[in-house]
Every structure is written in C-alpha cells, then in structure tokens.
Design an enzyme around this catalytic site. Structure first.
Site, PDB file in Angstrom:
ATOM      1  N   TYR A  71     -13.854 -40.684   0.128  1.00 43.05           N
ATOM      2  CA  TYR A  71     -13.867 -40.526  -1.334  1.00 43.05           C
ATOM      3  C   TYR A  71     -13.763 -41.872  -2.052  1.00 43.05           C
ATOM      4  CZ  TYR A  71     -13.157 -35.519  -0.475  1.00 43.05           C
ATOM      5  OH  TYR A  71     -13.286 -34.212  -0.054  1.00 43.05           O
TER       6      TYR A  71
ATOM      7  N   LYS B 228     -11.463 -35.989  13.832  1.00 43.21           N
ATOM      8  CA  LYS B 228     -12.738 -35.639  14.467  1.00 43.21           C
ATOM      9  C   LYS B 228     -13.043 -36.760  15.452  1.00 43.21           C
ATOM     10  CE  LYS B 228     -16.505 -33.110  14.855  1.00 43.21           C
ATOM     11  NZ  LYS B 228     -16.497 -31.749  15.447  1.00 43.21           N
TER      12      LYS B 228
ATOM     13  N   ASP C 209     -12.540 -29.112  13.082  1.00 40.92           N
ATOM     14  CA  ASP C 209     -13.247 -27.816  13.094  1.00 40.92           C
ATOM     15  C   ASP C 209     -12.375 -26.746  13.756  1.00 40.92           C
ATOM     16  OD1 ASP C 209     -13.618 -29.378  15.361  1.00 40.92           O
ATOM     17  OD2 ASP C 209     -15.757 -28.949  15.583  1.00 40.92           O
TER      18      ASP C 209
ATOM     19  N   ASP D 277      -8.548 -32.369   1.942  1.00 41.97           N
ATOM     20  CA  ASP D 277      -9.081 -31.683   0.761  1.00 41.97           C
ATOM     21  C   ASP D 277      -9.555 -30.286   1.152  1.00 41.97           C
ATOM     22  OD1 ASP D 277     -10.030 -31.220  -1.802  1.00 41.97           O
ATOM     23  OD2 ASP D 277     -11.924 -32.288  -1.473  1.00 41.97           O
TER      24      ASP D 277
ATOM     25  N   ASP E  26      -7.501 -26.326   0.707  1.00 42.76           N
ATOM     26  CA  ASP E  26      -8.048 -25.157   0.002  1.00 42.76           C
ATOM     27  C   ASP E  26      -8.010 -23.929   0.916  1.00 42.76           C
ATOM     28  OD1 ASP E  26      -8.610 -26.587  -2.308  1.00 42.76           O
ATOM     29  OD2 ASP E  26     -10.647 -25.796  -2.504  1.00 42.76           O
TER      30      ASP E  26
HETATM   31  C1  IPM Z   1      -8.227 -31.959  -5.071  1.00 40.75           C
HETATM   32  C2  IPM Z   1      -9.539 -31.955  -5.776  1.00 40.75           C
HETATM   33  C3  IPM Z   1      -9.978 -33.391  -5.978  1.00 40.75           C
HETATM   34  C4  IPM Z   1     -10.036 -34.039  -4.606  1.00 40.75           C
HETATM   35  C5  IPM Z   1     -11.297 -33.559  -6.746  1.00 40.75           C
HETATM   36  C6  IPM Z   1     -11.243 -32.891  -8.089  1.00 40.75           C
HETATM   37  C7  IPM Z   1     -11.694 -35.003  -6.870  1.00 40.75           C
HETATM   38  O1  IPM Z   1     -10.478 -31.214  -5.069  1.00 40.75           O
HETATM   39  O2  IPM Z   1      -7.259 -32.514  -5.612  1.00 40.75           O
HETATM   40  O3  IPM Z   1      -8.151 -31.398  -3.968  1.00 40.75           O
HETATM   41  O4  IPM Z   1     -10.997 -33.846  -3.891  1.00 40.75           O
HETATM   42  O5  IPM Z   1      -9.097 -34.720  -4.248  1.00 40.75           O
HETATM   43 MG    MG Z   2      -9.660 -30.155  -3.436  1.00 45.15          MG
END
Ligand code: IPM
Ligand code: MG
Length: 361
Positions: free
Chosen positions: A146, A195, A227, A251, A255
C-alpha cells in the site's frame, strides 16, 4: 484527568457513529471524573470538499497535538461520488494512508471475538464455532504494497501497471515485537501469516519472526500461508490467538475475521506507534448506502473508543465499563439492522448509542 481527543468524523456514516461514541465517552467522563475535549479534524471526502485535498498539513498537526484520535470512516461510493474522479493521490483513502504514515502508526490491532448473543448472526455452523473464538489481528500498517512505488503507463500500446511491495527487517521486527508482546498478555500463541512459498518479502518476514520469537520462550508460534489462513478462519476460528501479518494480508483477513463475528459493524481497531498515541477507528468503511438514515451500527466505533481509553489513556476501568455496556445491550436484546435476528429488538444508530450510554456503570 483532562484528555484532548482529535475527532475525525469523516464521510458516510462516520459522523453518526462518532457522535454515538462521544455520547458514551461523555457519560464515562461524568461518572469517572474526566474531561474529554474534542477537536474536529477534517480528513477524507469532507476535507476534499473543504480544502481540496484529503488531508492537510494543519490536520496532521492537529492530530499530533491530540492525546489520541478517534475516527469514524472516510470515503464514498466509488462509482458515483465525484471524489473518485480525482487522481488516486487526492481521493479520500489517500488521506487515511497519509495520516497513518505521518504519525508512524505501524501497528494495527483488530480484535475479533464472538459474543455469545451474536452466535446466530455468525455465518459459520455451530459445530465449527465450538466454544467461540477470541483473536486479535496485528496488522503492519505503514509498509508493504500500500506504500510502495506504483505506476500506470502504456508500454508499446498496452496499458501496464506496477505496484511494489517493500519491507526492511526493522519494519518487520517492530511489528513482530508488538505481536509477541500482546500475545504474552493473552493466550500466548502467535500465528504469523505470510506467502513464503512465493514472495521474498514473506521469506524475510519468516526469518525475522523466528528471531523475535527467541525472546519470547513462553509464547508458541507457527507460520501459516495466507491462503490457508483465509480457509482456517472459516473452518476453525477458535485456533487463533494473535494473527501477525503484513499490511495487505491483514487488510483482507481482518474483513474476513470481522464477518464471522456476525457483522463488520462490531470490529474495532487501534493503530499505534511507539508512544502512547493512537488512532482508533472501526474496521468497517463509510457505508454510503445507509448514511444519514440512522441505520448504522455504532458498536465498532464505541469499542474503538474503549480501546483508546485502554491503550492511550491507561483507563482500564473505564474501558471495561464501555465494553461491559456493549455486552449488556446485546444481552438485553437490542440490535441494529446488521445484527438483527428474530426475537430481538431492532433499533437505530442513535438509540443504540443511548442504550449503551445508559448501561455505563
Ligand atoms: C482499512 C481500509 C483501508 C486500508 C483503506 C480505506 C485504505 O480498508 O482500514 O482496512 O486498506 O487500510
Ligand atoms: Mg480494509
């Protein structure tokens, strides 16, 4: 005590969820004899609209001058919002990446655990959930893909893109130390996710993690390929204590971890540097589709504010009071739309904030 809190309400549901967190914080302040002084800081789309950029130098200075920063969410609908017609470095998300880097917030903690009351909202079968799960993801936040150089250009008539992933051993070591440190206060197990069967960055990651592990003889650790980890999270989430991983893997996995708690609206996070300062935000996004409708779940933001009290202000009792109030409200059967199930009472964002505030003891 008196604490100065920088507040980034942001975009979408951001202002609604932050105002509920402030409601709860103010109750804590009254009951426990503290003063929380808030200073609004612009970031994301709100800053683009007001200042033309997603984060100004003044905003960074204001954040630095605070004891901690509480954030809602930033960004809009990527297909319809005019913010996404701007060059990538001027879009809302660029502000978030920039503040993380500017404040050196390299350690991102994302706890994911299953509330007994939300078992029904967890998409995993009962027999796989077993006794439930309680894990924390320690995500590296200021390096990797990133933050690497990137470019988009035409090469011999063909659109070609390049993103780069760089880590040095020091960046890996400092996040590994944070991961092992937190494990010593928990169930003493680190799963380092990489990985390494493909990436050089992961091979260095593994080597450094092994070196750091030597300093923590009572913490057990294992390596897991990303994975496989994605699969294990839905197959046997109870096996994880601390998941230690790099920026992009963290990231994505966070989620996934949030979803198995029942809703992404439950997952708090803390982004820390080497001081007591931190930026606290829910792990979810700005949900533009439900913004302004009093439908959002403020719990992740309220739990993020509790993390702020714990990590930046050392107010453990007060943080416990906030977390207990959240548990109690769930026990009492109140749910926002995202975690609603038959037999519970559906409430809006603001009412949920009130109900949690009333349960602060
Ligand atoms: C998070 C979000 C951010 C990230 C985005 C909005 C840049 O997805 O905080 O997880 O990827 O870090
Ligand atoms: Mg995120």
């Amino acid at each position: 005590m008196n604490y100065k809190i920088g507040v980034i309400s942001g975009d979408g549901i951001g202002p609604e969820i932050v105002s509920e967190a402030k409601k709860v914080l103010n109750r804590v302040a009254d009951l426990y004899g503290h003063t929380f002084q808030y200073e609004e800081i612009l970031m994301g789309g709100a800053s683009i609209d007001a200042c033309g950029v997603p984060l100004t130098d003044e905003a960074i200075e204001a954040a630095k001058a605070s004891d901690a920063v509480l954030m809602g969410s930033i960004g809009g609908d990527t297909t319809t919002s005019p913010w996404y017609k701007l060059p990538p470095n001027l879009r809302p998300e660029a502000g978030l990446l920039k503040i993380r880097k500017a404040l050196n917030l390299f350690a991102n903690l994302r706890p994911a655990y299953l509330y007994e009351e939300l078992k029904g909202a967890c998409p995993i079968k009962d027999e796989l959930i077993g006794e439930g799960f309680d894990m924390v993801i320690m995500r590296e936040l200021t390096g990797g893909l990133y933050f690497g150089a990137r470019e988009t250009k035409e090469v011999e008539g063909i659109m070609t893109v390049r993103d780069t992933l760089t880590y040095n051993e020091n960046e890996i070591r400092r996040i590994a130390v944070k991961g092992f440190d937190i494990a010593t206060k928990r169930r003493k197990k680190v799963t380092s996710v990489d990985k390494a069967n493909v990436l050089d960055s992961s091979r260095l990651w593994r080597k450094v993690v092994e070196e750091v592990a030597k300093d923590y003889p009572d913490v057990t650790y294992e390596h897991m390929l990303v994975d496989n980890c994605a699969m294990q999270l839905v197959k046997n989430p109870g096996q994880f204590d601390v998941i230690l991983t790099e920026n992009m893997f963290g990231d994505i996995l966070s989620d996934e971890a949030s979803m198995i708690t029942g809703s992404i609206g439950m997952l708090s996070s803390a982004s820390l540097n080497d001081t007591r300062f931190g930026l606290y935000e829910p792990s979810h996004g700005s949900a533009p589709d439900i913004a302004g409708k009093d439908m959002a779940n403020p719990i992740a933001t309220i739990l993020s504010a509790a993390m702020m009290l714990r990590f930046s202000f050392d107010l453990d009792k007060e943080a416990d009071a906030m977390e207990d109030a959240v548990k109690q409200v769930l026990k009492d059967g109140y749910r926002t739309a995202d975690i609603y199930s038959d037999g519970t009472a559906k409430v809006g964002c603001s009412r949920m904030g009130d109900l949690i505030r009333e349960r602060i003891l």
